[in-house]
Design an enzyme around this catalytic site. Structure first.
Site, mmCIF file in Angstrom:
data_model
loop_
_atom_site.group_PDB
_atom_site.id
_atom_site.type_symbol
_atom_site.label_atom_id
_atom_site.label_comp_id
_atom_site.label_asym_id
_atom_site.label_seq_id
_atom_site.Cartn_x
_atom_site.Cartn_y
_atom_site.Cartn_z
ATOM 1 N N SER A 169 0.842 -1.183 0.000
ATOM 2 C CA SER A 169 0.000 0.000 0.000
ATOM 3 C C SER A 169 0.893 1.255 0.000
ATOM 4 O O SER A 169 1.739 1.388 -0.873
ATOM 5 C CB SER A 169 -0.966 -0.038 1.191
ATOM 6 O OG SER A 169 -1.978 0.917 1.064
ATOM 7 N N ARG A 241 -11.687 7.399 8.812
ATOM 8 C CA ARG A 241 -11.380 5.977 8.963
ATOM 9 C C ARG A 241 -12.531 5.111 8.467
ATOM 10 O O ARG A 241 -12.305 4.067 7.844
ATOM 11 C CB ARG A 241 -11.083 5.667 10.433
ATOM 12 C CG ARG A 241 -10.742 4.212 10.701
ATOM 13 C CD ARG A 241 -9.512 3.765 9.947
ATOM 14 N NE ARG A 241 -8.999 2.504 10.468
ATOM 15 C CZ ARG A 241 -7.896 1.916 10.040
ATOM 16 N NH1 ARG A 241 -7.191 2.484 9.074
ATOM 17 N NH2 ARG A 241 -7.479 0.788 10.561
ATOM 18 N N ASP A 334 -9.150 -6.700 -4.170
ATOM 19 C CA ASP A 334 -8.829 -5.320 -3.780
ATOM 20 C C ASP A 334 -9.603 -4.341 -4.658
ATOM 21 O O ASP A 334 -9.406 -4.275 -5.867
ATOM 22 C CB ASP A 334 -7.320 -5.098 -3.933
ATOM 23 C CG ASP A 334 -6.836 -3.796 -3.298
ATOM 24 O OD1 ASP A 334 -7.655 -2.897 -3.061
ATOM 25 O OD2 ASP A 334 -5.613 -3.694 -3.062
ATOM 26 N N HIS A 364 -8.338 -5.087 0.049
ATOM 27 C CA HIS A 364 -7.001 -4.492 0.151
ATOM 28 C C HIS A 364 -6.247 -4.984 1.388
ATOM 29 O O HIS A 364 -5.032 -5.204 1.330
ATOM 30 C CB HIS A 364 -7.140 -2.968 0.188
ATOM 31 C CG HIS A 364 -5.845 -2.236 0.212
ATOM 32 N ND1 HIS A 364 -4.932 -2.285 -0.824
ATOM 33 C CD2 HIS A 364 -5.290 -1.420 1.153
ATOM 34 C CE1 HIS A 364 -3.884 -1.526 -0.534
ATOM 35 N NE2 HIS A 364 -4.076 -1.009 0.659
ATOM 36 N N ASP A 365 -6.957 -5.170 2.490
ATOM 37 C CA ASP A 365 -6.306 -5.627 3.725
ATOM 38 C C ASP A 365 -5.708 -7.024 3.599
ATOM 39 O O ASP A 365 -5.006 -7.476 4.510
ATOM 40 C CB ASP A 365 -7.302 -5.618 4.887
ATOM 41 C CG ASP A 365 -7.406 -4.263 5.562
ATOM 42 O OD1 ASP A 365 -6.621 -3.362 5.224
ATOM 43 O OD2 ASP A 365 -8.290 -4.114 6.431
#
Length: 403
Positions: A169, A241, A334, A364-365
């Site tokens: 990332s 967030r 992702d 993505h994580d």
């Protein structure tokens, strides 16, 4: 009826969740960069320090040193438990240690907190020249500026060339910038879930998060660090967030976990929350207690401006500079940095083969969660590298002073 306030039953969030002077150091050490750091903007940033952690022992010639670079809300704590000085456990703990992918019997693993961060490195919440937090006076940073700081940090440690530079990332952006701007100092490269340049879609998501923070009355133009608990920009940071976390996970995963169900004991039609809302609130509340809103803005702006081809004749010409062994991988689910970006990146890097795939339902994580698959990629990258034949020496013998 008002919506449930996720902070109602918890202590008020601090004005900044970043590390403060006098907090326990944990495993951190600090490297001071003596000269003001030249930034792309023409500004010279004085008094730069980078917090960092290391694992393993450095060979006398530094040939076994590898640089591991964290993502947006990460820090130098790649491995190890949570505890005094470390609000969260190591974010790649399963990868670092004897016999693991980042084998500390072989490699000297180094992880700095990024310039502009809030866990010990110089950033908006750290003391400026007058001893008060930088706040609104902290300058705009680019990914290139962050790598300039990391290169100066390597000089302080006496490391002329990294055996490998690894990141995912935002860390992958910096790893890629290392390979393009300093190929002679980058022995090999691993880029996970990162592009060669930020797309309009990615800039849009980042800008929405920045806007959420700056629209919070507690932002105070960026000068909020001395505000009492509960009066900083925690609502804006929490909303940023929430927005980000949606992009970090995949739609099928969220639907399979939460569907359209209400949070137990709450009724959305009467002011309660859905389960997925409670999940986002949980992650928002965790972040505001360990991160700084100014750092979030600074780092997101840097990511929005990421483009290895800027001023270098375009992406293809820039990547052609990186003539070194490279491995690129993307997460198949992702939606923030789609795998097609990694396919293009791998095709243009001279030393990379076809892009690898991290199979994961987590979006993505996945580059943080799928440690077995990531470990296999790390081993593949490092297997051909020669082992150092020099005797290891402690890291406390740099060419410049450490603080």
């Amino acid at each position: 009826m008002n919506r449930k306030d996720p902070h109602r039953a918890l202590p008020l969030p601090p004005a900044s969740g970043g590390r403060r002077e006098g907090d326990p150091p944990g495993r951190r050490r600090w490297a001071a960069i003596e000269d003001p750091l030249p930034l792309e903007s023409g500004i010279r940033l004085p008094g730069v320090r980078l917090a960092y952690e290391t694992w393993g022992q450095r060979a006398a010639d530094g040939s076994n040193a590898m640089l591991v670079l964290h993502a947006l809300t990460g820090d130098s704590h790649v491995a190890g438990p949570a505890g005094p000085g470390h609000p969260t456990p190591g974010w790649w703990d399963a990868l670092v240690g004897p016999g693991r992918a980042l084998d500390t019997d072989r490699w000297f693993v180094v992880a700095p907190n990024v310039l502009g961060g809030c866990q010990g490195s110089t950033g908006p919440s750290s003391p400026g020249p007058d001893g008060t937090p930088w706040g609104s006076l902290f300058p705009y940073l680019s990914v290139r500026d962050q790598v300039t700081a990391e290169a100066a940090f390597a000089d302080v440690l006496g490391i002329d060339r990294w055996a490998a530079v690894i990141g995912g990332s935002m860390g992958g952006m910096r790893a890629l910038e290392w390979a393009v701007s300093r190929p002679e100092r980058t022995g090999s490269l691993l880029v996970l879930a990162a592009p060669a340049a930020a797309s309009a879609d990615q800039i849009a998501w980042g800008s929405a998060q920045i806007g959420a923070i700056r629209s919070d009355p507690g932002w105070r133009g960026g000068d909020y660090h001395r505000a009492p608990p509960g009066e900083g920009p925690h609502r804006g940071l929490g909303q940023a967030r929430r927005i980000a976390h949606i992009t970090y996970r995949s739609a099928p995963e969220l639907d399979s976990r939460f569907g359209g169900e209400a949070q137990p004991g709450e009724e959305p039609a009467h002011g309660g929350r859905y389960r997925v809302e409670s999940y986002l609130d949980h992650h928002a509340d965790k972040l505001v207690r360990r991160f700084d809103a100014g750092s979030y803005v600074t780092l997101t702006e840097a990511m929005n401006g990421h483009d290895v081809g800027r001023g270098r004749g375009g992406i293809a010409r820039a990547l052609a500079r990186a003539e070194l062994p490279a491995l690129v991988a993307g997460v198949d689910s992702d939606r923030l940095y789609p795998r097609a970006q990694q396919e293009r990146l791998a095709a243009l890097l001279p030393g990379a083969g076809a892009a690898h795939t991290i199979a994961s339902p987590y979006g993505h994580d996945g580059f943080l969660i799928e440690t077995e698959q990531v470990g296999a990629l790390v081993r593949e990258l490092l297997a051909p590298l020669p082992q150092s034949r020099t005797a290891p020496v402690p890291v406390s013998t740099p060419t410049s002073p450490l603080t």
